[in-house]
Design a protein around this motif. Structure first.
Motif, PDB file in Angstrom:
ATOM      1  N   PRO A  43       0.829  -1.199   0.000  1.00  0.00           N
ATOM      2  CA  PRO A  43       0.000   0.000   0.000  1.00  0.00           C
ATOM      3  C   PRO A  43       0.871   1.259   0.000  1.00  0.00           C
ATOM      4  O   PRO A  43       1.922   1.291   0.661  1.00  0.00           O
ATOM      5  CB  PRO A  43      -0.797  -0.123   1.303  1.00  0.00           C
ATOM      6  CG  PRO A  43      -0.801  -1.590   1.599  1.00  0.00           C
ATOM      7  CD  PRO A  43       0.513  -2.102   1.119  1.00  0.00           C
ATOM      8  N   PRO A  44       0.482   2.291  -0.731  1.00  0.00           N
ATOM      9  CA  PRO A  44       1.308   3.495  -0.851  1.00  0.00           C
ATOM     10  C   PRO A  44       1.738   4.104   0.481  1.00  0.00           C
ATOM     11  O   PRO A  44       2.906   4.480   0.645  1.00  0.00           O
ATOM     12  CB  PRO A  44       0.410   4.451  -1.645  1.00  0.00           C
ATOM     13  CG  PRO A  44      -0.456   3.565  -2.452  1.00  0.00           C
ATOM     14  CD  PRO A  44      -0.718   2.364  -1.586  1.00  0.00           C
ATOM     15  N   ALA A  45       0.830   4.208   1.435  1.00  0.00           N
ATOM     16  CA  ALA A  45       1.183   4.808   2.722  1.00  0.00           C
ATOM     17  C   ALA A  45       2.251   3.989   3.434  1.00  0.00           C
ATOM     18  O   ALA A  45       3.157   4.539   4.073  1.00  0.00           O
ATOM     19  CB  ALA A  45      -0.062   4.935   3.603  1.00  0.00           C
ATOM     20  N   GLU A  46       2.153   2.668   3.315  1.00  0.00           N
ATOM     21  CA  GLU A  46       3.146   1.785   3.934  1.00  0.00           C
ATOM     22  C   GLU A  46       4.491   1.920   3.245  1.00  0.00           C
ATOM     23  O   GLU A  46       5.546   1.984   3.900  1.00  0.00           O
ATOM     24  CB  GLU A  46       2.651   0.339   3.854  1.00  0.00           C
ATOM     25  CG  GLU A  46       3.560  -0.666   4.551  1.00  0.00           C
ATOM     26  CD  GLU A  46       2.986  -2.072   4.520  1.00  0.00           C
ATOM     27  OE1 GLU A  46       3.775  -3.032   4.590  1.00  0.00           O
ATOM     28  OE2 GLU A  46       1.748  -2.219   4.416  1.00  0.00           O
ATOM     29  N   LEU A  47       4.480   1.986   1.915  1.00  0.00           N
ATOM     30  CA  LEU A  47       5.725   2.128   1.168  1.00  0.00           C
ATOM     31  C   LEU A  47       6.395   3.464   1.480  1.00  0.00           C
ATOM     32  O   LEU A  47       7.617   3.525   1.651  1.00  0.00           O
ATOM     33  CB  LEU A  47       5.450   2.013  -0.335  1.00  0.00           C
ATOM     34  CG  LEU A  47       6.666   2.117  -1.260  1.00  0.00           C
ATOM     35  CD1 LEU A  47       7.711   1.055  -0.924  1.00  0.00           C
ATOM     36  CD2 LEU A  47       6.239   1.991  -2.724  1.00  0.00           C
ATOM     37  N   THR A  48       5.608   4.525   1.579  1.00  0.00           N
ATOM     38  CA  THR A  48       6.161   5.836   1.944  1.00  0.00           C
ATOM     39  C   THR A  48       6.895   5.762   3.272  1.00  0.00           C
ATOM     40  O   THR A  48       8.032   6.244   3.409  1.00  0.00           O
ATOM     41  CB  THR A  48       5.034   6.881   2.023  1.00  0.00           C
ATOM     42  OG1 THR A  48       4.539   7.130   0.707  1.00  0.00           O
ATOM     43  CG2 THR A  48       5.538   8.187   2.620  1.00  0.00           C
ATOM     44  N   ALA A  49       6.261   5.158   4.264  1.00  0.00           N
ATOM     45  CA  ALA A  49       6.879   5.046   5.586  1.00  0.00           C
ATOM     46  C   ALA A  49       8.135   4.196   5.541  1.00  0.00           C
ATOM     47  O   ALA A  49       9.146   4.504   6.193  1.00  0.00           O
ATOM     48  CB  ALA A  49       5.868   4.465   6.580  1.00  0.00           C
ATOM     49  N   GLU A  50       8.104   3.116   4.764  1.00  0.00           N
ATOM     50  CA  GLU A  50       9.258   2.218   4.714  1.00  0.00           C
ATOM     51  C   GLU A  50      10.443   2.848   3.980  1.00  0.00           C
ATOM     52  O   GLU A  50      11.602   2.605   4.339  1.00  0.00           O
ATOM     53  CB  GLU A  50       8.853   0.895   4.068  1.00  0.00           C
ATOM     54  CG  GLU A  50       7.895   0.094   4.958  1.00  0.00           C
ATOM     55  CD  GLU A  50       7.642  -1.316   4.459  1.00  0.00           C
ATOM     56  OE1 GLU A  50       7.869  -1.579   3.255  1.00  0.00           O
ATOM     57  OE2 GLU A  50       7.216  -2.154   5.263  1.00  0.00           O
ATOM     58  N   VAL A  51      10.171   3.653   2.960  1.00  0.00           N
ATOM     59  CA  VAL A  51      11.253   4.371   2.276  1.00  0.00           C
ATOM     60  C   VAL A  51      11.907   5.360   3.229  1.00  0.00           C
ATOM     61  O   VAL A  51      13.141   5.427   3.352  1.00  0.00           O
ATOM     62  CB  VAL A  51      10.716   5.088   1.013  1.00  0.00           C
ATOM     63  CG1 VAL A  51      11.734   6.096   0.489  1.00  0.00           C
ATOM     64  CG2 VAL A  51      10.373   4.066  -0.065  1.00  0.00           C
ATOM     65  N   ALA A  52      11.089   6.139   3.945  1.00  0.00           N
ATOM     66  CA  ALA A  52      11.633   7.106   4.906  1.00  0.00           C
ATOM     67  C   ALA A  52      12.413   6.398   6.009  1.00  0.00           C
ATOM     68  O   ALA A  52      13.472   6.878   6.452  1.00  0.00           O
ATOM     69  CB  ALA A  52      10.495   7.936   5.503  1.00  0.00           C
ATOM     70  N   TYR A  53      11.906   5.268   6.458  1.00  0.00           N
ATOM     71  CA  TYR A  53      12.560   4.476   7.506  1.00  0.00           C
ATOM     72  C   TYR A  53      13.958   4.037   7.073  1.00  0.00           C
ATOM     73  O   TYR A  53      14.927   4.140   7.828  1.00  0.00           O
ATOM     74  CB  TYR A  53      11.682   3.261   7.807  1.00  0.00           C
ATOM     75  CG  TYR A  53      12.212   2.293   8.830  1.00  0.00           C
ATOM     76  CD1 TYR A  53      11.867   2.412  10.183  1.00  0.00           C
ATOM     77  CD2 TYR A  53      13.028   1.228   8.456  1.00  0.00           C
ATOM     78  CE1 TYR A  53      12.337   1.498  11.119  1.00  0.00           C
ATOM     79  CE2 TYR A  53      13.500   0.322   9.386  1.00  0.00           C
ATOM     80  CZ  TYR A  53      13.147   0.460  10.717  1.00  0.00           C
ATOM     81  OH  TYR A  53      13.609  -0.442  11.644  1.00  0.00           O
ATOM     82  N   GLN A  54      14.068   3.543   5.841  1.00  0.00           N
ATOM     83  CA  GLN A  54      15.361   3.073   5.344  1.00  0.00           C
ATOM     84  C   GLN A  54      16.363   4.216   5.217  1.00  0.00           C
ATOM     85  O   GLN A  54      17.539   4.072   5.584  1.00  0.00           O
ATOM     86  CB  GLN A  54      15.171   2.382   3.990  1.00  0.00           C
ATOM     87  CG  GLN A  54      14.400   1.081   4.084  1.00  0.00           C
ATOM     88  CD  GLN A  54      14.104   0.484   2.723  1.00  0.00           C
ATOM     89  OE1 GLN A  54      14.986  -0.122   2.086  1.00  0.00           O
ATOM     90  NE2 GLN A  54      12.887   0.642   2.249  1.00  0.00           N
TER      91      GLN A  54
END
Length: 252
Positions: free
Chosen positions: A80-91
């Motif tokens: 899901p886009p919101a999850e991917l956004t958070a995971e990119v920022a996390y990395q």
């Protein structure tokens, strides 16, 4: 004088397992795409590669991926886009800790594997990646395929969009990468890789898998670090470019 950045995917190990020859490659490339733990890499590896990069004057970039250690980030996933956004920022944030500790900063972001290929055409996933970059740092350059939705959305968001080419990957007539599952997707002949590198940098063209000539504008050239003989091949590419009069320098 033409200028080009040489980037390579580094830190692609996990625990006691190592894939890339990080120390040797860092003596050749000008930018290091450091795995951030989702497709490869771990905390100790990220710290070590950042320290080695700073010691050699190599720019540090975050190579973000789908969460797929088992598949090395090369499997198609629905996130899901919101999850991917958070995971990119996390990395990006995870790598930034080690970059700062080594005396540098994360200077750019590049997607890896399946995510890299997905954001060439997928507007929603590309937008989620850009939102993650903005969440981490609203000034970070984004490295990607020329003509991709990723770079178009990066420009729209005010982020520096940096196009790259691949020395050892086959191209389609549309200027995209031939899928790895297709025969001939990876160019293995060293002299062919060197010739293609010079052509990409000096003329902005490459021979596609079909034999057609394709225009590819790039500011950075990717040299894969996980192929046999990667270090020697990277040295050959750099030496030939310099001999041709190309200035090799980081874009960030």
């Amino acid at each position: 004088m033409t200028a080009i950045d040489l980037n390579a995917d580094l830190g692609e190990g996990f625990g006691r397992w190592r894939l890339t020859e990080d120390e040797q490659l860092l003596s050749v490339v000008t930018s290091a795409n450091v795995a951030c733990g989702f497709h490869a890499g771990d905390a100790a590896t990220m710290r070590r590669v950042c320290e080695l990069a700073v010691a050699r004057g190599v720019t540090i970039g975050a190579q973000v991926s789908y969460r797929d250690l088992a598949g090395f980030g090369r499997r198609a996933m629905e996130v899901p886009p919101a999850e991917l956004t958070a995971e990119v920022a996390y990395q990006i944030g995870a790598l930034e800790v080690f970059a700062r500790a080594a005396g540098a900063r994360v200077a750019y972001v590049k997607p890896h594997g399946a995510l890299y290929n997905r954001v060439v055409h997928d507007e929603e996933q590309a937008g989620a990646v850009i939102d993650g970059v903005l969440l981490a740092d609203p000034a970070l350059p984004v490295l990607g395929l020329p003509g991709s939705r990723l770079l178009a959305l990066a420009e729209k968001a005010g982020l520096p969009a940096v196009p790259e080419a691949f020395a050892d990957r086959a191209y389609t007539d549309e200027g995209t990468l031939l899928p790895r599952g297709r025969g001939g997707a990876v160019v293995s002949d060293p002299e062919a890789v060197v010739r293609r590198s010079v052509g990409l940098v000096c003329s902005g063209t490459v021979t596609a898998h079909s034999g057609a000539r394709v225009r590819v504008h790039a500011r950075s050239l990717c040299l894969h670090g996980d192929t046999p003989g990667a270090v020697d091949l990277a040295r050959q590419v750099r030496a030939r470019l310099v001999a041709t009069g190309v200035r090799v320098e980081a874009f960030a």
